[in-house]
Design a protein around this motif. Structure first.
Motif, PDB file in Angstrom:
ATOM      1  N   TRP A  50     102.936  81.216  29.110  1.00 35.31           N
ATOM      2  CA  TRP A  50     102.035  80.139  29.566  1.00 35.31           C
ATOM      3  C   TRP A  50     101.449  79.059  29.114  1.00 35.31           C
ATOM      4  CZ3 TRP A  50      99.671  80.124  34.923  1.00 35.31           C
ATOM      5  CH2 TRP A  50     100.297  81.012  36.345  1.00 35.31           C
ATOM      6  N   ARG A  83      94.791  85.328  30.556  1.00 34.49           N
ATOM      7  CA  ARG A  83      95.090  84.720  29.252  1.00 34.49           C
ATOM      8  C   ARG A  83      97.174  85.354  29.785  1.00 34.49           C
ATOM      9  NH1 ARG A  83      94.796  80.091  24.558  1.00 34.49           N
ATOM     10  NH2 ARG A  83      93.385  79.138  26.392  1.00 34.49           N
ATOM     11  N   TYR A 105      99.201  77.065  27.765  1.00 33.03           N
ATOM     12  CA  TYR A 105      97.213  76.495  28.249  1.00 33.03           C
ATOM     13  C   TYR A 105      97.232  74.971  26.533  1.00 33.03           C
ATOM     14  CZ  TYR A 105      97.406  80.622  30.429  1.00 33.03           C
ATOM     15  OH  TYR A 105      96.794  81.964  30.884  1.00 33.03           O
ATOM     16  N   SER A 124      98.564  76.926  33.168  1.00 27.29           N
ATOM     17  CA  SER A 124      97.241  76.815  32.973  1.00 27.29           C
ATOM     18  C   SER A 124      96.644  75.760  34.142  1.00 27.29           C
ATOM     19  CB  SER A 124      96.820  76.872  32.270  1.00 27.29           C
ATOM     20  OG  SER A 124      94.927  77.354  32.508  1.00 27.29           O
TER      21      SER A 124
END
Length: 403
Positions: A397, A393, A399, A119
């Protein structure tokens, strides 16, 4: 520092040379920002290659932006193209440097985020707060240039060494002037801001959240129960410090197991599909009927209204945080940089000497940009902490945790 102890001597250069101390400190500030950011990314196992080559682009662009901002604010003193590009004569503005560098950095790291599925908020948190650390160093360059000073107080400052007091004036001013050391104030506040954004803000959510050892006491039995601090520990400070340190490490381990390293069962995440939310523009003469809008397949073809799609990642978040621990979302610390620094400049600007105020026409550009940075920072914080983690979201990925 005895080299600079004489009252009215210029201190812009290293004594006996033509090397500008300002340029050395600015170079040091850039290196500190780079290595601090690199270390934070390395600790989180984030590929650092992008940062390593991006700095070769962002730094020159930032310098160009800083110079351009100064030029736009001092057009009356620009008589030739050489005057415009003569950065070696001094004259750069941090607002332009940060703005230009930020724009180029967003482009570079956006491409990296797509490549590595990391991100953009993560890059923001790893890099942007460290700019405050660079600014804390860079402000001392302003001291050696004898600039960024406030009003004359008429007396030396108690507690400051003579090599600082003796140069709290502009180079063309007479003996006996002692101005407010705004450069020192900004340096200290910037350092405080870096500590806050780096060590306090990321943990703030944990401080106000329910604790794993209270939610699942059978799994996380408090260390202070099995190894309590006893009366004799106060007579042996090293044992007291050791236990407090172990408590801190134990709490970190608990949070890792309860949140960061938590992996839900497949049955828990099988329904955690990111569902699109359909937002429709409805004219006043149309009755809002959700069921009709969803069932009538030809409705959208009969209207000229555009459809906007966002996603709902609530189920995804709940699957990986079933106990609903409060955490500081990715991007919050990085976003706070803009609000924090904007507030510093907005508060300090009225106390500057007129020769240090950037003006276009009769408007202080620093005041305007500082206000815009505050608005931008607050907006980004709200978006990162509340909106982004629920609506934007994606699975797989990175975060604040890996999912």
């Amino acid at each position: 520092m005895y080299f600079f102890d004489s009252y009215n001597d210029s201190i812009a250069n290293i004594p006996g040379t033509s090397i500008h101390i300002y340029s050395i400190l600015m170079g040091l500030a850039i290196l500190v920002v780079f290595f601090t950011s690199w270390f934070k990314m390395h600790r989180r196992n984030i590929p650092t290659r992008t940062l390593e080559w991006a700095v070769l682009i962002i730094v020159p662009v930032g310098l160009i932006g800083a110079r351009l901002w100064f030029v736009l604010n001092n057009l009356q003193s620009m008589h030739s193209f050489l005057d415009v590009i003569a950065i070696w004569r001094g004259g750069i503005a941090i607002e332009g440097g940060v703005s230009f560098g930020l724009i180029v950095g967003l482009i570079i790291f956006y491409r990296a985020s797509l490549k590595y599925k990391i991100s953009m908020w993560v890059y923001l948190d790893c890099i942007i707060p460290n700019v405050l650390l660079g600014q804390a160093i860079g402000r001392w360059g302003n001291f050696f240039n004898q600039e960024v000073l406030g009003w004359n107080v008429g007396h030396p400052f108690a507690g400051l060494p003579s090599w600082i007091n003796n140069h709290l004036h502009y180079p063309d001013e007479a003996i006996g002037i002692y101005r407010q050391p705004l450069f020192l104030y900004e340096s200290i506040i910037s350092l405080f801001g870096w500590v806050t954004l780096t060590f306090i803000v990321p943990k703030f959510g944990f401080w106000i959240s329910k604790k794993p050892w209270k939610v699942a006491p059978e799994k996380f039995q408090p260390l202070w129960i099995t190894e309590p601090i006893i009366k004799s520990d106060y007579y042996q400070p090293w044992k007291l410090v050791s236990k407090i340190y172990r408590y801190s490490r134990w709490k970190k381990t608990c949070w890792n197991q309860a949140y960061y390293d938590f992996e839900p069962e497949r049955t828990m995440i099988k329904d955690a599909i990111i569902k699109p939310l359909k937002l429709h523009k409805i004219t006043p003469d149309m009755k809002f009927n959700t069921k009709f809008l969803l069932k009538n397949k030809n409705f959208y073809q009969k209207t000229t209204h555009k459809l906007k799609f966002t996603q709902d990642a609530t189920l995804l978040n709940n699957s990986y945080n079933p106990n609903h621990y409060r955490v500081t979302a990715t991007g919050t610390a990085g976003s706070l940089y803009f609000a924090f620094y904007g507030m510093i400049r907005l508060i300090m600007e009225p106390f500057r000497d007129t020769r240090d105020i950037m003006m276009i026409g009769n408007v202080s550009t620093s005041m305007v940009v500082s206000a815009l940075w505050i608005v931008l920072g607050i907006t980004l914080v709200i978006f990162a902490q509340i909106i982004a983690k629920k609506k934007f979201r994606k699975k797989g990925w990175l975060y604040e945790r890996q999912y």
